[in-house]
Scaffold this motif. Structure first.
Motif, PDB file in Angstrom:
ATOM      1  N   ASN A  17      -6.478 -21.137  41.879  1.00  0.00           N
ATOM      2  CA  ASN A  17      -6.813 -21.745  40.583  1.00  0.00           C
ATOM      3  C   ASN A  17      -5.997 -23.027  40.402  1.00  0.00           C
ATOM      4  O   ASN A  17      -4.853 -22.993  39.973  1.00  0.00           O
ATOM      5  CB  ASN A  17      -6.523 -20.761  39.438  1.00  0.00           C
ATOM      6  N   TRP A  18      -6.586 -24.154  40.751  1.00  0.00           N
ATOM      7  CA  TRP A  18      -5.846 -25.409  40.728  1.00  0.00           C
ATOM      8  C   TRP A  18      -5.904 -26.080  39.364  1.00  0.00           C
ATOM      9  O   TRP A  18      -6.855 -25.935  38.606  1.00  0.00           O
ATOM     10  CB  TRP A  18      -6.347 -26.343  41.812  1.00  0.00           C
ATOM     11  N   GLY A  19      -4.804 -26.841  39.059  1.00  0.00           N
ATOM     12  CA  GLY A  19      -4.708 -27.531  37.776  1.00  0.00           C
ATOM     13  C   GLY A  19      -3.912 -28.810  37.910  1.00  0.00           C
ATOM     14  O   GLY A  19      -4.153 -29.606  38.799  1.00  0.00           O
ATOM     15  N   SER A  30      -2.899 -28.582  43.330  1.00  0.00           N
ATOM     16  CA  SER A  30      -3.403 -29.173  42.092  1.00  0.00           C
ATOM     17  C   SER A  30      -4.795 -29.745  42.300  1.00  0.00           C
ATOM     18  O   SER A  30      -5.298 -29.818  43.421  1.00  0.00           O
ATOM     19  CB  SER A  30      -2.447 -30.279  41.625  1.00  0.00           C
ATOM     20  N   GLY A  31      -5.412 -30.157  41.206  1.00  0.00           N
ATOM     21  CA  GLY A  31      -6.780 -30.655  41.270  1.00  0.00           C
ATOM     22  C   GLY A  31      -6.959 -31.840  42.189  1.00  0.00           C
ATOM     23  O   GLY A  31      -7.986 -31.959  42.876  1.00  0.00           O
ATOM     24  N   SER A  32      -5.957 -32.737  42.236  1.00  0.00           N
ATOM     25  CA  SER A  32      -6.103 -33.929  43.074  1.00  0.00           C
ATOM     26  C   SER A  32      -6.110 -33.582  44.558  1.00  0.00           C
ATOM     27  O   SER A  32      -6.727 -34.280  45.365  1.00  0.00           O
ATOM     28  CB  SER A  32      -4.976 -34.925  42.784  1.00  0.00           C
ATOM     29  N   MET A  33      -5.431 -32.504  44.933  1.00  0.00           N
ATOM     30  CA  MET A  33      -5.389 -32.095  46.339  1.00  0.00           C
ATOM     31  C   MET A  33      -6.699 -31.430  46.763  1.00  0.00           C
ATOM     32  O   MET A  33      -7.097 -31.501  47.926  1.00  0.00           O
ATOM     33  CB  MET A  33      -4.221 -31.153  46.586  1.00  0.00           C
ATOM     34  N   PHE A  34      -7.362 -30.770  45.830  1.00  0.00           N
ATOM     35  CA  PHE A  34      -8.660 -30.167  46.154  1.00  0.00           C
ATOM     36  C   PHE A  34      -9.788 -31.190  45.991  1.00  0.00           C
ATOM     37  O   PHE A  34     -10.866 -31.026  46.547  1.00  0.00           O
ATOM     38  CB  PHE A  34      -8.926 -28.941  45.278  1.00  0.00           C
ATOM     39  N   GLY A  35      -9.515 -32.255  45.237  1.00  0.00           N
ATOM     40  CA  GLY A  35     -10.527 -33.298  45.057  1.00  0.00           C
ATOM     41  C   GLY A  35     -10.487 -34.334  46.152  1.00  0.00           C
ATOM     42  O   GLY A  35     -11.473 -35.036  46.380  1.00  0.00           O
ATOM     43  N   ALA A  36      -9.350 -34.451  46.840  1.00  0.00           N
ATOM     44  CA  ALA A  36      -9.208 -35.457  47.900  1.00  0.00           C
ATOM     45  C   ALA A  36      -9.718 -34.917  49.223  1.00  0.00           C
ATOM     46  O   ALA A  36      -9.540 -33.742  49.534  1.00  0.00           O
ATOM     47  CB  ALA A  36      -7.740 -35.855  48.023  1.00  0.00           C
ATOM     48  N   ARG A  37     -10.340 -35.780  50.011  1.00  0.00           N
ATOM     49  CA  ARG A  37     -10.845 -35.398  51.328  1.00  0.00           C
ATOM     50  C   ARG A  37      -9.970 -36.015  52.419  1.00  0.00           C
ATOM     51  O   ARG A  37      -9.336 -37.050  52.202  1.00  0.00           O
ATOM     52  CB  ARG A  37     -12.292 -35.860  51.511  1.00  0.00           C
ATOM     53  N   VAL A  38      -9.958 -35.401  53.578  1.00  0.00           N
ATOM     54  CA  VAL A  38      -9.082 -35.833  54.659  1.00  0.00           C
ATOM     55  C   VAL A  38      -9.795 -36.810  55.575  1.00  0.00           C
ATOM     56  O   VAL A  38     -10.768 -36.446  56.232  1.00  0.00           O
ATOM     57  CB  VAL A  38      -8.586 -34.608  55.468  1.00  0.00           C
ATOM     58  N   PHE A  62       1.347 -24.246  44.491  1.00  0.00           N
ATOM     59  CA  PHE A  62       1.760 -24.624  43.137  1.00  0.00           C
ATOM     60  C   PHE A  62       0.845 -25.686  42.552  1.00  0.00           C
ATOM     61  O   PHE A  62       0.214 -26.468  43.257  1.00  0.00           O
ATOM     62  CB  PHE A  62       3.214 -25.134  43.130  1.00  0.00           C
ATOM     63  N   ASP A  63       0.748 -25.665  41.226  1.00  0.00           N
ATOM     64  CA  ASP A  63       0.194 -26.767  40.446  1.00  0.00           C
ATOM     65  C   ASP A  63       1.205 -27.027  39.337  1.00  0.00           C
ATOM     66  O   ASP A  63       2.235 -27.633  39.577  1.00  0.00           O
ATOM     67  CB  ASP A  63      -1.225 -26.491  39.940  1.00  0.00           C
ATOM     68  N   THR A  64       0.975 -26.493  38.114  1.00  0.00           N
ATOM     69  CA  THR A  64       2.022 -26.551  37.092  1.00  0.00           C
ATOM     70  C   THR A  64       2.788 -25.231  37.044  1.00  0.00           C
ATOM     71  O   THR A  64       3.731 -25.079  36.276  1.00  0.00           O
ATOM     72  CB  THR A  64       1.420 -26.850  35.709  1.00  0.00           C
TER      73      THR A  64
END
Length: 535
Positions: A444-446, A379-387, A418-420
């Motif tokens: 394609n994240w959502g 999802s978007g939050s996983m691609f927006g978060a950094r490690v 998965f996302d939705t």
């Protein structure tokens, strides 16, 4: 035909109050006290304080998360650490030592910070216990400086604090000289600052001489007997030739931090250092060694570097974390540094060695022979978060390669993103990690629906023993909670465990704390694949 108002009301009430399939935006009936609204607006279970403690120890809060800024994330995590210390200070310190000593976190910063909080405790026994174990967490000078920065803010310089710092310096004079030279100052702190603040008293004449040398006290250095390493260091910085630098490296073990800047561009100097260089230092300097020509096609330098990178015992002894290797691979493979102007020709042998080192860094994992569905939250939050403050590495990317560590040893697995919605993720441990990252970047994240792996298995009649879901637990978009979806799967197949691999420093989890068939672990823990196999 349009739905009547009554039908709409009924549907809305059913989504919110159905105990078997509750909307993720509502609390499960009867479990309200155990759940809370997460940062994305959905509802998740609350993680217990010790699970939250582990997440902070391993994940840190540097850089914040997709939903929460670094400052708030750190403050909330620190309050929880303090609560754990008050509840059982010895347990907290032991856990800090365990995670730090085993190299289970990509960085040691959170463990150092937490130890400083324990050392600043009003409970004298806890504080003394923290200082007694200072050297187990703060193993090098840089760690000590970080500890001092935190403790000087929170703690008071009582007798046990001074004794704890003195104990850190009470090591063999040659080893102490190495620490004093290799880590002279970091983040505005120096050994001179530490010695003065803690009023450290020397225990031997050799230590007395070293302390005066650190303080640049020339008057008291007259006639003092310093370790030979100090004399070699000073002579080299006056001379500064490549020849003498190589001699100093080979005969006295000088590291790259101790050498004059002008000799570090010479590949012969690095060739002399590689055999005895710390594995972490080797990994961090791969770009520099390629840029100065040490690592080149079929060179002796390239062979030495590859041999070191593929030494499983060296990786273990150096506490090299898998995420550190992934970050190194991502940086090295692009042929330029994340900062500055340094660039280099990429050696494919080094890329392959980093790939192999990643899997070797997990140690021995015993395959369980079970069927795994490995679900990666894309999802978007996983691609927006950094490690852990690594701006170039997303939580989704790191989760994918962590999942491959399980897939590497288990024969029966299915990997899904998965996302939705959900679909098979075309990655495998047979691919190089850089190729895996490229696949992840095209997803394609959502929104987020963490029930998707269980629903997918149920719909496609998949025989799953363990669901492993790598997620930040910020689920909100589904019509059924993940724990309820797992129960539906169990009702049909009579089995199914859920391991939730948390990727963010929050106190939320999709794992039901009352369900013995669910386990919450930290997703980027180097021990995660082993914990998954043993569960």
């Amino acid at each position: 035909m349009a739905k009547s108002a009554t039908a709409k009301y009924t549907a809305t009430l059913d989504e919110a109050l159905n105990p078997k399939a509750t909307s993720q935006r509502s609390k499960i009936p009867g479990r309200e006290a155990e759940q809370a609204r997460n940062n994305a607006g959905g509802v998740s279970f609350l993680l217990d304080k010790w699970g939250y403690f582990d997440r902070f120890m391993i994940l840190g809060s540097e850089g914040g998360s997709y939903y929460v800024g670094e400052k708030k994330l750190t403050l909330d995590a620190a309050k929880n650490v303090i609560a754990c210390i008050k509840e059982d200070g010895k347990r907290a310190v032991d856990r800090i030592i365990e995670i730090s000593d085993q190299g289970r976190a990509p960085k040691n910063d959170s463990a150092i910070f937490a130890l400083a909080l324990a050392a600043a405790s009003d409970n004298k026994e806890v504080a003394e216990y923290a200082f007694a174990n200072l050297g187990k967490v703060c193993r090098i000078g840089t760690h000590l400086f970080s500890f001092m920065e935190a403790y000087n803010t929170f703690g008071k310089w009582r007798g046990y604090a001074k004794r704890g710092i003195a104990k850190w310096y009470a090591r063999n004079e040659d080893k102490l000289a190495m620490q004093l030279l290799k880590y002279q100052q970091r983040n505005g702190w120096s050994h001179r600052d530490v010695l003065r603040l803690a009023h450290v008293k020397p225990t031997t004449e050799a230590h007395n001489a070293l302390f005066h040398w650190v303080a640049n006290d020339k008057k008291h250095l007259e006639g003092a007997k310093l370790p030979e390493l100090i004399h070699v260091f000073e002579a080299l910085h006056k001379d500064g030739t490549v020849k003498n630098a190589i001699t100093a490296v080979k005969d006295y073990g000088l590291t790259w931090e101790m050498l004059p800047t002008q000799v570090l561009s010479d590949p012969k100097v690095w060739e002399a250092m590689v055999p005895n260089m710390g594995i972490t230092a080797l990994i961090r300097n791969l770009g520099r060694m390629s840029a100065n020509g040490l690592i080149s096609g079929l060179s002796a330098g390239e062979k030495m570097v590859v041999d070191r990178l593929t030494d499983a015992e060296a990786l273990k002894a150096g506490r090299v974390h898998p995420i550190t290797l992934l970050a190194a691979l991502k940086t090295y493979q692009q042929g330029r540094g994340m900062k500055g102007n340094l660039s280099w020709r990429v050696s494919q042998r080094v890329v392959d060695a980093l790939n192999d080192a990643f899997y070797a860094s997990f140690g021995h994992i015993t395959p369980s022979g079970e069927n795994y569905l490995l679900g990666i939250d894309c999802s978007g939050s996983m691609f927006g978060a950094r490690v852990n403050g690594m701006d170039f590495l997303t939580a989704a990317e790191a989760s994918a390669v962590m999942a491959l560590a399980t897939a590497k040893v288990e024969k029966n697995y299915f990997i899904a993103g998965f996302d939705t919605s959900i679909s098979e993720l075309k990655i495998s441990p047979n691919m190089r990690l850089d190729q895996v990252l490229q696949v992840m970047q095209r997803f394609n994240w959502g929104g987020t629906d963490c029930a998707q792996p269980m629903l997918y298995a149920l719909k496609n009649k998949m025989n799953v023993d363990k669901f492993c879901v790598y997620t930040d637990n910020e689920t909100w978009a589904g019509r059924i909670h993940p724990s309820q979806a797992l129960k539906q799967y169990r009702d049909t197949y009579g089995k199914g465990k859920l391991i939730v691999c948390g990727t963010s420093v929050t106190n939320f989890t999709i794992a039901d704390p009352k369900d013995a068939g669910m386990l919450d672990i930290v997703g980027f823990d180097s021990a995660a694949p082993q914990l998954i196999s043993q569960f």
